[in-house]
Motif scaffolding. Structure first.
Motif, PDB file in Angstrom:
ATOM      1  N   ALA A 104       0.794  -1.230   0.000  1.00 11.81           N
ATOM      2  CA  ALA A 104       0.000   0.000   0.000  1.00 11.81           C
ATOM      3  C   ALA A 104       0.824   1.278   0.000  1.00 11.81           C
ATOM      4  CB  ALA A 104      -0.948   0.014   1.206  1.00 11.81           C
ATOM      5  N   VAL A 105       2.056   1.227   0.495  1.00  6.35           N
ATOM      6  CA  VAL A 105       2.891   2.428   0.552  1.00  6.35           C
ATOM      7  C   VAL A 105       4.175   2.160  -0.212  1.00  6.35           C
ATOM      8  CG1 VAL A 105       4.074   4.078   2.048  1.00  6.35           C
ATOM      9  CG2 VAL A 105       1.920   3.060   2.805  1.00  6.35           C
ATOM     10  N   THR A 106       4.461   3.038  -1.179  1.00 11.84           N
ATOM     11  CA  THR A 106       5.661   2.865  -1.985  1.00 11.84           C
ATOM     12  C   THR A 106       6.714   3.896  -1.591  1.00 11.84           C
ATOM     13  OG1 THR A 106       4.660   4.230  -3.715  1.00 11.84           O
ATOM     14  CG2 THR A 106       4.501   1.840  -3.965  1.00 11.84           C
ATOM     15  N   PHE A 107       7.959   3.440  -1.542  1.00 14.48           N
ATOM     16  CA  PHE A 107       9.111   4.286  -1.214  1.00 14.48           C
ATOM     17  C   PHE A 107      10.065   4.295  -2.393  1.00 14.48           C
ATOM     18  CE2 PHE A 107       7.487   3.455   2.941  1.00 14.48           C
ATOM     19  CZ  PHE A 107       7.868   4.523   3.722  1.00 14.48           C
ATOM     20  N   VAL A 113       8.956  -4.214   4.388  1.00 13.18           N
ATOM     21  CA  VAL A 113       9.196  -4.298   2.947  1.00 13.18           C
ATOM     22  C   VAL A 113       8.616  -5.595   2.405  1.00 13.18           C
ATOM     23  CG1 VAL A 113      10.981  -4.423   1.161  1.00 13.18           C
ATOM     24  CG2 VAL A 113      11.304  -2.935   3.153  1.00 13.18           C
ATOM     25  N   HIS A 114       7.877  -5.497   1.292  1.00 13.95           N
ATOM     26  CA  HIS A 114       7.304  -6.703   0.701  1.00 13.95           C
ATOM     27  C   HIS A 114       7.821  -7.012  -0.695  1.00 13.95           C
ATOM     28  CE1 HIS A 114       4.501  -8.429   3.571  1.00 13.95           C
ATOM     29  NE2 HIS A 114       4.588  -7.233   4.108  1.00 13.95           N
ATOM     30  N   ARG A 115       7.915  -6.042  -1.572  1.00 19.01           N
ATOM     31  CA  ARG A 115       8.387  -6.363  -2.922  1.00 19.01           C
ATOM     32  C   ARG A 115       8.864  -5.094  -3.630  1.00 19.01           C
ATOM     33  NH1 ARG A 115       2.452  -6.972  -3.960  1.00 19.01           N
ATOM     34  NH2 ARG A 115       1.922  -5.459  -5.570  1.00 19.01           N
ATOM     35  N   PRO A 116       9.602  -5.271  -4.722  1.00 21.63           N
ATOM     36  CA  PRO A 116      10.035  -4.098  -5.485  1.00 21.63           C
ATOM     37  C   PRO A 116       8.844  -3.367  -6.110  1.00 21.63           C
ATOM     38  CG  PRO A 116      11.301  -6.043  -6.111  1.00 21.63           C
ATOM     39  CD  PRO A 116      10.161  -6.515  -5.261  1.00 21.63           C
ATOM     40  N   ALA A 117       8.983  -2.072  -6.248  1.00 22.91           N
ATOM     41  CA  ALA A 117       8.019  -1.248  -6.983  1.00 22.91           C
ATOM     42  C   ALA A 117       8.632  -1.030  -8.359  1.00 22.91           C
ATOM     43  CB  ALA A 117       7.774   0.072  -6.262  1.00 22.91           C
ATOM     44  N   ASN A 118       8.406  -1.970  -9.230  1.00 22.44           N
ATOM     45  CA  ASN A 118       9.038  -1.935 -10.545  1.00 22.44           C
ATOM     46  C   ASN A 118       8.524  -0.764 -11.380  1.00 22.44           C
ATOM     47  OD1 ASN A 118      10.603  -4.292 -10.128  1.00 22.44           O
ATOM     48  ND2 ASN A 118       8.770  -5.506 -10.441  1.00 22.44           N
ATOM     49  N   PRO A 119       9.414  -0.130 -12.121  1.00 25.67           N
ATOM     50  CA  PRO A 119       8.977   0.971 -12.987  1.00 25.67           C
ATOM     51  C   PRO A 119       8.158   0.443 -14.158  1.00 25.67           C
ATOM     52  CG  PRO A 119      11.263   0.445 -13.420  1.00 25.67           C
ATOM     53  CD  PRO A 119      10.840  -0.402 -12.237  1.00 25.67           C
ATOM     54  N   CYS A 120       7.445   1.333 -14.804  1.00 28.16           N
ATOM     55  CA  CYS A 120       6.644   0.954 -15.961  1.00 28.16           C
ATOM     56  C   CYS A 120       7.035   1.818 -17.156  1.00 28.16           C
ATOM     57  CB  CYS A 120       5.153   1.106 -15.665  1.00 28.16           C
ATOM     58  SG  CYS A 120       4.652   2.819 -15.397  1.00 28.16           S
ATOM     59  N   ALA A 121       6.484   1.487 -18.309  1.00 24.93           N
ATOM     60  CA  ALA A 121       6.801   2.212 -19.542  1.00 24.93           C
ATOM     61  C   ALA A 121       6.412   3.684 -19.469  1.00 24.93           C
ATOM     62  CB  ALA A 121       6.125   1.540 -20.729  1.00 24.93           C
ATOM     63  N   TRP A 122       5.511   4.036 -18.553  1.00 20.67           N
ATOM     64  CA  TRP A 122       5.127   5.442 -18.385  1.00 20.67           C
ATOM     65  C   TRP A 122       6.333   6.325 -18.034  1.00 20.67           C
ATOM     66  CZ3 TRP A 122       1.000   8.358 -19.345  1.00 20.67           C
ATOM     67  CH2 TRP A 122      -0.184   7.710 -19.689  1.00 20.67           C
ATOM     68  N   MET A 123       7.362   5.749 -17.416  1.00 24.75           N
ATOM     69  CA  MET A 123       8.531   6.543 -17.018  1.00 24.75           C
ATOM     70  C   MET A 123       9.196   7.173 -18.229  1.00 24.75           C
ATOM     71  SD  MET A 123       8.377   6.391 -13.744  1.00 24.75           S
ATOM     72  CE  MET A 123       6.610   6.386 -14.037  1.00 24.75           C
ATOM     73  N   ASN A 124       9.159   6.504 -19.384  1.00 23.34           N
ATOM     74  CA  ASN A 124       9.713   7.093 -20.608  1.00 23.34           C
ATOM     75  C   ASN A 124       8.927   8.330 -21.031  1.00 23.34           C
ATOM     76  OD1 ASN A 124      11.703   5.145 -20.820  1.00 23.34           O
ATOM     77  ND2 ASN A 124      10.532   3.871 -22.226  1.00 23.34           N
ATOM     78  N   ALA A 125       7.635   8.351 -20.749  1.00 24.69           N
ATOM     79  CA  ALA A 125       6.787   9.471 -21.158  1.00 24.69           C
ATOM     80  C   ALA A 125       6.836  10.638 -20.182  1.00 24.69           C
ATOM     81  CB  ALA A 125       5.343   9.002 -21.315  1.00 24.69           C
ATOM     82  N   VAL A 126       6.904  10.346 -18.869  1.00 20.74           N
ATOM     83  CA  VAL A 126       6.807  11.435 -17.885  1.00 20.74           C
ATOM     84  C   VAL A 126       8.156  11.891 -17.334  1.00 20.74           C
ATOM     85  CG1 VAL A 126       4.445  10.832 -17.234  1.00 20.74           C
ATOM     86  CG2 VAL A 126       6.354   9.870 -15.939  1.00 20.74           C
ATOM     87  N   ILE A 127       9.197  11.075 -17.501  1.00 20.26           N
ATOM     88  CA  ILE A 127      10.538  11.480 -17.039  1.00 20.26           C
ATOM     89  C   ILE A 127      11.409  11.806 -18.246  1.00 20.26           C
ATOM     90  CG2 ILE A 127      12.634  10.739 -15.845  1.00 20.26           C
ATOM     91  CD1 ILE A 127      10.876   9.172 -13.915  1.00 20.26           C
ATOM     92  N   GLY A 179      12.228   1.465  -6.314  1.00 17.06           N
ATOM     93  CA  GLY A 179      11.709   1.589  -4.960  1.00 17.06           C
ATOM     94  C   GLY A 179      11.162   0.281  -4.421  1.00 17.06           C
ATOM     95  N   LYS A 180      10.466   0.394  -3.298  1.00 19.72           N
ATOM     96  CA  LYS A 180       9.914  -0.783  -2.614  1.00 19.72           C
ATOM     97  C   LYS A 180       8.468  -0.535  -2.219  1.00 19.72           C
ATOM     98  CE  LYS A 180      13.674  -3.320  -2.411  1.00 19.72           C
ATOM     99  NZ  LYS A 180      13.855  -4.730  -2.570  1.00 19.72           N
ATOM    100  N   ARG A 181       7.684  -1.605  -2.249  1.00 19.65           N
ATOM    101  CA  ARG A 181       6.293  -1.586  -1.796  1.00 19.65           C
ATOM    102  C   ARG A 181       6.270  -2.151  -0.379  1.00 19.65           C
ATOM    103  NH1 ARG A 181       2.858  -0.407  -5.778  1.00 19.65           N
ATOM    104  NH2 ARG A 181       3.594  -0.621  -7.915  1.00 19.65           N
TER     105      ARG A 181
END
Length: 165
Positions: free
Chosen positions: A63-66, A115-129, A142-144
């Motif tokens: 529920a909380v991403t870092f 900590v439970h699992r990685p917060a993997n990036p998505c293809a949106w990062m290419n568009a917004v970053i 990051g981590k979830r």
């Protein structure tokens, strides 16, 4: 990994909606209100009050991403675009193993997270970053986590303590 250190909470994010749905070429959906917060309320086992993952059974352990702010340093972007709830500077969030427990105290008392699992990036990062950000952020997205305590997090200086690794 030092057990206790001073960090900076550089961004807090909470949004009731998913902005990155559909095709990145279509652009993000507009948020219904501001998503950058100067503080957030955390509820044990539920997440951040007002966030899209709050009290969602499928996201209780995520529920909380870092995110470590340093992961975004190659690009001059507002850290909120990564849509992680808590962006900290001064700590390698991605080095935390599954099951690790840490606390963050920004002045209102410590709030523990597991900590439970990685917060993997998505293809949106290419568009917004920037083009290539999706690939560059693999392993640094990051981590979830699940919050273990009720509390408040505030932007600014905080103390991060590794409770168990």
């Amino acid at each position: 990994m030092a057990a206790r250190r001073e960090v900076e909470i550089v961004a807090l994010h909470a949004s009731a909606v998913h902005a990155y749905e559909g095709r990145p070429s279509d652009g993000p959906r507009p948020d219904p209100g501001p998503v950058r917060r100067d503080h957030v309320e955390v509820r044990a086992k539920l997440g951040i009050v007002g966030d899209r993952y709050f009290n969602r059974p499928a996201h209780r352990n995520a529920a909380v991403t870092f995110l470590a702010a340093e992961s975004l340093d190659p690009w001059p972007v507002d850290p909120v675009v990564a849509r992680r709830n808590v962006v900290v500077r001064g700590f390698d969030v991605d080095a935390l193993p599954r099951g690790a427990v840490f606390s963050l105290d920004s002045g209102d008392g410590p709030v523990r997270f597991e900590v439970h699992r990685p917060a993997n990036p998505c293809a949106w990062m290419n568009a917004v970053i920037a083009p290539g950000a999706f690939k560059a952020l693999r392993g640094k997205g990051g981590k979830r986590c699940v919050p273990l305590d009720d509390g408040v997090l505030r932007a600014g200086t905080a103390v991060l303590d590794i409770v168990s690794a």
